[in-house]
Design a protein around this motif. Structure first.
Motif, PDB file in Angstrom:
ATOM      1  N   PHE A 129       0.774  -1.308   0.095  1.00 36.04           N
ATOM      2  CA  PHE A 129       0.097   0.077   0.023  1.00 36.04           C
ATOM      3  C   PHE A 129       0.922   1.398   0.105  1.00 36.04           C
ATOM      4  O   PHE A 129       0.334   2.588  -0.134  1.00 36.04           O
ATOM      5  CB  PHE A 129      -0.989   0.159   1.093  1.00 36.04           C
ATOM      6  N   PHE A 130       2.272   1.186   0.079  1.00 35.46           N
ATOM      7  CA  PHE A 130       2.937   2.403   0.055  1.00 35.46           C
ATOM      8  C   PHE A 130       3.156   2.594  -1.594  1.00 35.46           C
ATOM      9  O   PHE A 130       4.063   2.215  -2.234  1.00 35.46           O
ATOM     10  CB  PHE A 130       4.485   2.259   0.569  1.00 35.46           C
ATOM     11  N   ASP A 131       2.055   3.279  -2.052  1.00 35.45           N
ATOM     12  CA  ASP A 131       2.121   3.715  -3.383  1.00 35.45           C
ATOM     13  C   ASP A 131       2.760   5.087  -3.670  1.00 35.45           C
ATOM     14  O   ASP A 131       2.042   6.102  -3.641  1.00 35.45           O
ATOM     15  CB  ASP A 131       0.570   3.717  -3.812  1.00 35.45           C
ATOM     16  N   PHE A 132       3.995   5.050  -3.937  1.00 36.04           N
ATOM     17  CA  PHE A 132       4.688   6.367  -3.905  1.00 36.04           C
ATOM     18  C   PHE A 132       4.420   6.978  -5.174  1.00 36.04           C
ATOM     19  O   PHE A 132       4.703   8.306  -5.274  1.00 36.04           O
ATOM     20  CB  PHE A 132       6.169   5.790  -4.034  1.00 36.04           C
ATOM     21  N   GLU A 133       3.907   6.226  -6.292  1.00 42.18           N
ATOM     22  CA  GLU A 133       3.539   7.002  -7.472  1.00 42.18           C
ATOM     23  C   GLU A 133       2.500   7.891  -7.363  1.00 42.18           C
ATOM     24  O   GLU A 133       2.694   9.067  -7.824  1.00 42.18           O
ATOM     25  CB  GLU A 133       3.341   5.867  -8.726  1.00 42.18           C
ATOM     26  N   ALA A 134       1.303   7.471  -6.555  1.00 46.21           N
ATOM     27  CA  ALA A 134       0.430   8.204  -6.295  1.00 46.21           C
ATOM     28  C   ALA A 134       0.662   9.350  -5.392  1.00 46.21           C
ATOM     29  O   ALA A 134      -0.049  10.277  -5.371  1.00 46.21           O
ATOM     30  CB  ALA A 134      -0.622   7.199  -5.639  1.00 46.21           C
ATOM     31  N   LEU A 135       1.643   9.180  -4.515  1.00 49.56           N
ATOM     32  CA  LEU A 135       1.789   9.984  -3.663  1.00 49.56           C
ATOM     33  C   LEU A 135       2.554  11.282  -4.210  1.00 49.56           C
ATOM     34  O   LEU A 135       2.342  12.510  -4.109  1.00 49.56           O
ATOM     35  CB  LEU A 135       2.836   9.751  -2.423  1.00 49.56           C
ATOM     36  N   LYS A 136       3.311  11.143  -5.260  1.00 54.07           N
ATOM     37  CA  LYS A 136       3.524  12.281  -6.139  1.00 54.07           C
ATOM     38  C   LYS A 136       2.653  12.823  -7.027  1.00 54.07           C
ATOM     39  O   LYS A 136       2.476  14.017  -7.299  1.00 54.07           O
ATOM     40  CB  LYS A 136       4.903  11.537  -7.154  1.00 54.07           C
ATOM     41  N   HIS A 137       1.956  11.788  -7.717  1.00 60.35           N
ATOM     42  CA  HIS A 137       1.195  12.482  -8.925  1.00 60.35           C
ATOM     43  C   HIS A 137      -0.235  13.048  -8.358  1.00 60.35           C
ATOM     44  O   HIS A 137      -0.626  14.071  -8.859  1.00 60.35           O
ATOM     45  CB  HIS A 137       0.865  11.193  -9.931  1.00 60.35           C
ATOM     46  N   VAL A 138      -0.962  12.298  -7.425  1.00 64.53           N
ATOM     47  CA  VAL A 138      -2.049  13.013  -6.666  1.00 64.53           C
ATOM     48  C   VAL A 138      -2.050  14.090  -5.687  1.00 64.53           C
ATOM     49  O   VAL A 138      -2.588  14.947  -5.481  1.00 64.53           O
ATOM     50  CB  VAL A 138      -3.212  11.751  -6.462  1.00 64.53           C
TER      51      VAL A 138
END
Length: 616
Positions: A129-138
């Protein structure tokens, strides 16, 4: 030697602690000073430790630790104190979370505003669940990742270094000067963040505020388990083995109550569910409406957590903006919605509306037929194109029994997401877990909302789901019984003090199903100036509440809760639920919530005595 003394004392505390520490979402709100919440609790707890006093009577007299388990409670505070004491750190520098990703988000958020670089270091693999891509993009956060073999591999860095470790032992924390924030993942219990060194202490309040607004502290039950582990004892609380059945039961109950076939999402609290809704809808808009502005439309005087969270989200993301939606008093929700949606349409933006029905604290219900017309009206942009239709995000905590999202619901033609704070009627005040559903029109949005609930690791705990499974089947009957008591109390006040202004639903609305058990009370005032009248009224509010909780201590509480199983709760929204609301939008009135089980005749008598006192 010191560690043994600390662990021995904590062990005694765990054996003698008040039951409320483990079972209530609030503790001793009659001894509550918001500005000193955690410090006051820990100062007095420290004094007990110094005298080795772990008697239940002494522990029971400790003041409230924070204001609610979202922000902290006695057991999370004792856990943080114990870890700090054993490791020679300050208790303020230790913060526990039920979420394992939220402390990371908290540091990233502050560094976003400080324009400070962030490095996230870790060993092995992190949970999915550590979604680093979403943390950057969203979310708009900026950071770099560093996988290391061991702690010593972390070198100096111009910025903040977060080190995430799965080593759950907190009695011997491994820190070094190159790590600014150590996040210890505690398995299913959550996580603990250690703020390392004085140079990083400016982060403490920001990290606590993320815990308050987007997630919760480690729950009382899980803090108890962590404390047992800390002192070297085998946890006495068994893991819930009926999670699957309980979740299925909760899902069935919610679908039946809401008349939907929607996916049911369960979060730690109402605000963690709301956060997932907000971020999920923003994610959707970024994908499907590239380059367009996103407008979050929110009443300026609604529940402070909702208001604050929405503005915090907008502050982080460039193309997200807040628009006010005046709904109470002289403002009409329908007219305000029409006006603001027209403005958003002309700009070609994407509108999300957050609203409470009934409103809080004025307990007003808009003309729903007209609201539906306004929300479903086709609008045009300034260039003549068809504008984006709104998503209506409905907080129906005060009336969770209304089937807004059903196929025959009043809002069936509008994309609607409905959510409820579970600390109110769903759990009867036994836990904070919240839930959300969608109508068929908005069903496709639930995928992204679920994605962000998981990304923030904010899904309800097994114990929370168990409590909801126990309490939800009786919710609608409790709502009916509580409304009956509330209507009788309101009618009594109207007859006894007719000069008071009461905000409550009409008999007509009640016949339509709007049966809340909360009302607000504007007491009569006097004075030569507006300032004098306001000052007199505020003092009168406190006088009434003080009389109620002192004369009926077993039932009347000074608390923001609603939907409790027993008693009567009193608060002043301006100093509680509207804590972060702009001063001009605050309501300095008394808000009263009545349960299905209370000594109503005694409450009437005390109110009569109050009226006699102010009439003399």
């Amino acid at each position: 030697m010191k560690e043994k003394k600390v662990t021995a004392y904590i062990e005694n505390v765990l054996g003698n602690m008040p039951e409320d520490w483990l079972k209530l979402t609030t503790h001793r709100l009659d001894i509550y000073n918001e500005k000193l919440a955690k410090t006051e609790f820990l100062e007095q707890f420290e004094n007990l430790y110094k005298t080795n006093n772990a008697e239940k009577s002494a522990l029971s007299e400790l003041p409230t630790a924070f204001d609610y388990i979202r922000l902290g409670h006695p057991l999370s505070s004792v856990l943080e104190w114990g870890i700090a004491k054993i490791n020679n750190l300050k208790p303020d520098n230790i913060i526990s979370f039920s979420s394992r990703t939220a402390p990371v988000l908290a540091v990233l958020r502050k560094n976003l505003f400080d324009a400070r670089k962030t490095r996230i270091a870790y060993i092995d693999e992190l949970p999915e669940f550590f979604d680093f891509e979403a943390l950057k993009h969203v979310y708009g956060y900026d950071f770099e990742l560093l996988k290391v073999e061991k702690l010593e591999d972390i070198k100096e860095f111009e910025g903040s270094t977060i080190f995430i470790t799965k080593a759950d032992k907190t009695s011997d924390l491994q820190l070094n000067s190159n790590v600014d924030f150590l996040i210890s993942l505690q398995g299913e219990l959550g996580s603990i963040i250690i703020i390392n060194g004085e140079k990083n202490e400016s982060y403490i309040s920001e990290i606590q505020h993320v815990r308050r607004r987007e997630t919760i502290a480690m729950t009382p039950a899980d803090s108890f388990t962590a404390l047992q582990t800390l002192v070297g004892k085998k946890p006495s609380t068994s893991q819930n083995t009926n999670y699957k059945n309980n979740k299925e039961s909760v899902t069935n109950s919610v679908q039946e109550i809401t008349a939907t076939s929607s996916k049911v999402l369960l979060g730690f609290c109402g605000l963690s569910v709301q956060y997932a809704i907000m971020m999920g809808l923003i994610d959707e808009a970024l994908e499907k409406h590239k380059g367009k502005q996103i407008k979050i439309i929110v009443p300026p005087n609604c529940y402070g957590g909702t208001n604050d969270q929405a503005r915090r989200v907008a502050a982080c993301i460039d193309n997200v903006e807040i628009l006010d939606l005046p709904v109470d008093g002289d403002n009409d929700m329908v007219q305000s919605t029409d006006k603001v949606l027209q403005q958003v349409a002309e700009e070609g933006a994407v509108p999300f509306i957050i609203a409470e029905i009934p409103t809080n604290p004025r307990v007003e219900v808009p003309d729903l037929e007209k609201l539906r017309e306004v929300l479903s009206k086709e609008r045009k942009t300034s260039s003549g194109e068809v504008a984006n239709d709104p998503v209506f995000i409905l907080d129906q905590t005060f009336c969770p029994n209304i089937q807004f999202c059903g196929e025959d619901g009043i809002l069936a033609s509008i994309r609607t997401i409905s959510y409820v704070s579970g600390s109110k009627f769903p759990s009867g005040g036994k836990c904070t877990a919240g839930y959300c559903v969608a109508n068929k029109k908005a069903d496709s949005l639930m995928h992204n909302i679920d994605k962000h609930l998981q990304l923030c690791d904010n899904e309800a705990t097994a114990l929370q789901v168990e409590i909801l499974a126990e309490q939800l089947p009786s919710m609608n009957q409790r709502i009916k019984d509580a409304y009956k008591n509330t209507r009788e109390f309101v009618s009594f006040i109207e007859a006894t003090l007719p000069e008071a202004k009461i905000n409550f639903v009409s008999e007509e609305l009640a016949n339509e199903g709007f049966t809340p058990s909360v009302f607000s009370l504007d007491l009569p005032t006097k004075g030569n100036t507006a300032e004098e009248r306001e000052s007199y009224k505020r003092a009168l509010n406190l006088k009434l509440i003080d009389m109620m909780i002192s004369r009926i201590p077993n039932e009347s509480k000074y608390c923001v809760s609603y939907g409790q199983l027993k008693g009567c709760y009193w608060t002043i929204p301006a100093t509680s639920t509207q804590g972060t609301t702009k001063e001009d939008d605050k309501d300095y009135i008394a808000r009263v919530s009545v349960s299905p089980d209370l000594d109503l005749e005694l409450h009437k008598k005390v109110f009569s005595d109050f009226v006699k006192q102010i009439s003399n």
